[in-house]
Design an enzyme around this catalytic site. Structure first.
Site, PDB file in Angstrom:
ATOM      1  N   ASP A  67       0.844  -1.214   0.074  1.00 26.71           N
ATOM      2  CA  ASP A  67      -0.011  -0.059  -0.022  1.00 26.71           C
ATOM      3  C   ASP A  67       0.787   1.345   0.004  1.00 26.71           C
ATOM      4  O   ASP A  67       2.099   1.173   0.081  1.00 26.71           O
ATOM      5  CB  ASP A  67      -0.874  -0.090   1.184  1.00 26.71           C
ATOM      6  CG  ASP A  67      -0.409  -0.563   2.670  1.00 26.71           C
ATOM      7  OD1 ASP A  67       0.954  -0.349   2.616  1.00 26.71           O
ATOM      8  OD2 ASP A  67      -1.020  -0.883   3.061  1.00 26.71           O
ATOM      9  N   ASP A 136      -7.648  -2.400  14.008  1.00 22.70           N
ATOM     10  CA  ASP A 136      -8.999  -2.551  13.655  1.00 22.70           C
ATOM     11  C   ASP A 136      -9.403  -3.553  12.549  1.00 22.70           C
ATOM     12  O   ASP A 136     -10.357  -3.715  12.287  1.00 22.70           O
ATOM     13  CB  ASP A 136      -9.485  -1.053  13.168  1.00 22.70           C
ATOM     14  CG  ASP A 136      -8.852  -0.719  11.543  1.00 22.70           C
ATOM     15  OD1 ASP A 136      -7.996  -1.603  11.442  1.00 22.70           O
ATOM     16  OD2 ASP A 136      -9.065   0.234  11.020  1.00 22.70           O
ATOM     17  N   HIS A 138      -7.535  -4.545   9.778  1.00 19.88           N
ATOM     18  CA  HIS A 138      -7.235  -4.404   8.653  1.00 19.88           C
ATOM     19  C   HIS A 138      -6.082  -5.261   8.270  1.00 19.88           C
ATOM     20  O   HIS A 138      -5.131  -5.464   9.058  1.00 19.88           O
ATOM     21  CB  HIS A 138      -7.234  -2.955   8.327  1.00 19.88           C
ATOM     22  CG  HIS A 138      -5.952  -2.345   8.540  1.00 19.88           C
ATOM     23  ND1 HIS A 138      -5.780  -0.795   8.996  1.00 19.88           N
ATOM     24  CD2 HIS A 138      -4.492  -2.334   9.011  1.00 19.88           C
ATOM     25  CE1 HIS A 138      -4.606  -0.278   9.292  1.00 19.88           C
ATOM     26  NE2 HIS A 138      -3.949  -1.550   9.418  1.00 19.88           N
ATOM     27  N   GLU A 143      -9.599  -1.333   5.350  1.00 20.21           N
ATOM     28  CA  GLU A 143     -10.262  -0.934   6.732  1.00 20.21           C
ATOM     29  C   GLU A 143     -11.704  -1.863   6.799  1.00 20.21           C
ATOM     30  O   GLU A 143     -12.067  -2.340   5.808  1.00 20.21           O
ATOM     31  CB  GLU A 143     -10.523   0.386   6.520  1.00 20.21           C
ATOM     32  CG  GLU A 143      -9.452   1.215   6.631  1.00 20.21           C
ATOM     33  CD  GLU A 143      -8.384   1.341   7.739  1.00 20.21           C
ATOM     34  OE1 GLU A 143      -8.407   0.032   8.341  1.00 20.21           O
ATOM     35  OE2 GLU A 143      -7.850   2.292   8.126  1.00 20.21           O
TER      36      GLU A 143
HETATM   37  P1  PGA Z   1       2.023  -1.683  12.660  1.00 19.83           P
HETATM   38  O1  PGA Z   1       0.714  -1.819  11.513  1.00 19.83           O
HETATM   39  O2  PGA Z   1       2.713  -3.012  11.944  1.00 19.83           O
HETATM   40  O3  PGA Z   1       2.358  -0.671  12.637  1.00 19.83           O
HETATM   41  O4  PGA Z   1       1.381  -2.302  13.874  1.00 19.83           O
HETATM   42  C1  PGA Z   1       0.239  -2.911  10.991  1.00 19.83           C
HETATM   43  C2  PGA Z   1      -1.086  -2.458  10.127  1.00 19.83           C
HETATM   44  O5  PGA Z   1      -1.410  -1.358  10.349  1.00 19.83           O
HETATM   45  O6  PGA Z   1      -1.128  -3.170   9.256  1.00 19.83           O
END
Ligand code: PGA
Length: 261
Positions: A67, A136, A138, A143
């Site tokens: 992404d 959350d 995702h 999302e």
């Molecule tokens: P993080 O984020 O590795 O910074 O905890 C994970 C994500 O948002 O997929």
């Protein structure tokens, strides 16, 4: 889905690096799906160490990040272009052409997303996709509410994700872009092996929903339950809400070491 509970992120990173090195050993032109954020960092560090020791050669691999923020200059240190360059391209000795990327500055974002899909297809698809999980639920930046069949497209970040990611923008939530480009859940699910990692108690709830909750677009990470080769590597704090924790531990303990993940 295989769930492996490890003592620490460092131990988990060794396990995931073993899988990547085994893959690259048998298929030097392997295609890796690259996650960003804090979660995959120990894996990239472990891979860089192994390369320094001459144990693995990444000179023929391809990489596709998951992404990118929309409208963020690739020179911004929090852009995923910059993160992947600093954590993957340079430490693994890759050249720029080996790693693609979503163009968050493209005039025509939809065309950039469609082009990215065709680049992945032309490369033969992703062999091993690294994933983190958002608090959350995702994966990528898909999302809650994202179609489980979605393709690469523009998404709007939730307030929770913008809060979670403010730490990469000097703590300023308002500085976190509102939109992003992300591989879809359907795109991600086409990778031949999904490896999702989660470290720390802050991920425990999302991880339990991902592994043991009902499959739902409200928790896009539950798409892993539909995949034929999905591995979840978690530390104990992230595993604490799993109902079948002891079962997963006993399964892994009795697995022959040669089998890998
Ligand atoms: P993080 O984020 O590795 O910074 O905890 C994970 C994500 O948002 O997929």
């Amino acid at each position: 889905m295989e769930i492996v509970i490890v003592e620490s992120p460092a131990k988990g990173a060794e396990l995931v690096a073993d899988a990547i090195c085994r893959l690259v050993g048998t298929k030097p032109e392997a295609v890796l799906g690259l996650a960003t954020g804090s979660t995959p960092e120990p894996v990239y560090q472990e891979l860089a160490e192994r390369r320094r020791r001459g144990e693995v050669d990444f000179s023929s691999i391809r990489g596709f990040p998951l992404d990118e923020y929309l409208g963020l200059d690739p020179g911004h240190p929090a852009s995923y272009h910059a993160v992947i360059r600093d954590q993957v391209v340079l430490p693994l000795g890759l050249s720029d052409h080996q790693v693609a990327g979503l163009d968050g500055m493209a005039d025509d974002s939809e065309a950039a997303c469609a082009d990215y899909e065709s680049q992945i297809r032309q490369a033969g698809g992703v062999d091993l996709q690294l994933l983190g999980i958002g608090s959350d639920g995702h994966i990528g930046f898909n999302e809650p509410g994202s179609s489980l069949g979605s393709r690469t497209r523009i998404k709007t970040l939730t307030a929770q994700t913008r809060r979670d990611n403010a730490r990469f923008f000097g703590g300023d939530e308002e500085a976190v872009p509102r939109h992003c480009l992300t591989q879809g859940v359907g795109t991600i699910s086409e990778a031949r092996h999904l490896v999702l990692m989660a470290w720390g108690a802050g991920k425990a709830e999302a991880l339990a929903a991902c592994a043991e909750g009902p499959v739902t677009a409200m928790v896009p990470a539950t798409a892993l339950q539909l995949h034929r080769h999905a591995t979840v590597v978690v530390d104990r704090p992230a595993a604490k809400r799993l109902r079948l924790r002891e079962y997963y531990e006993s399964v892994y303990e009795s697995k022959p070491a040669w089998q890998g993940i």
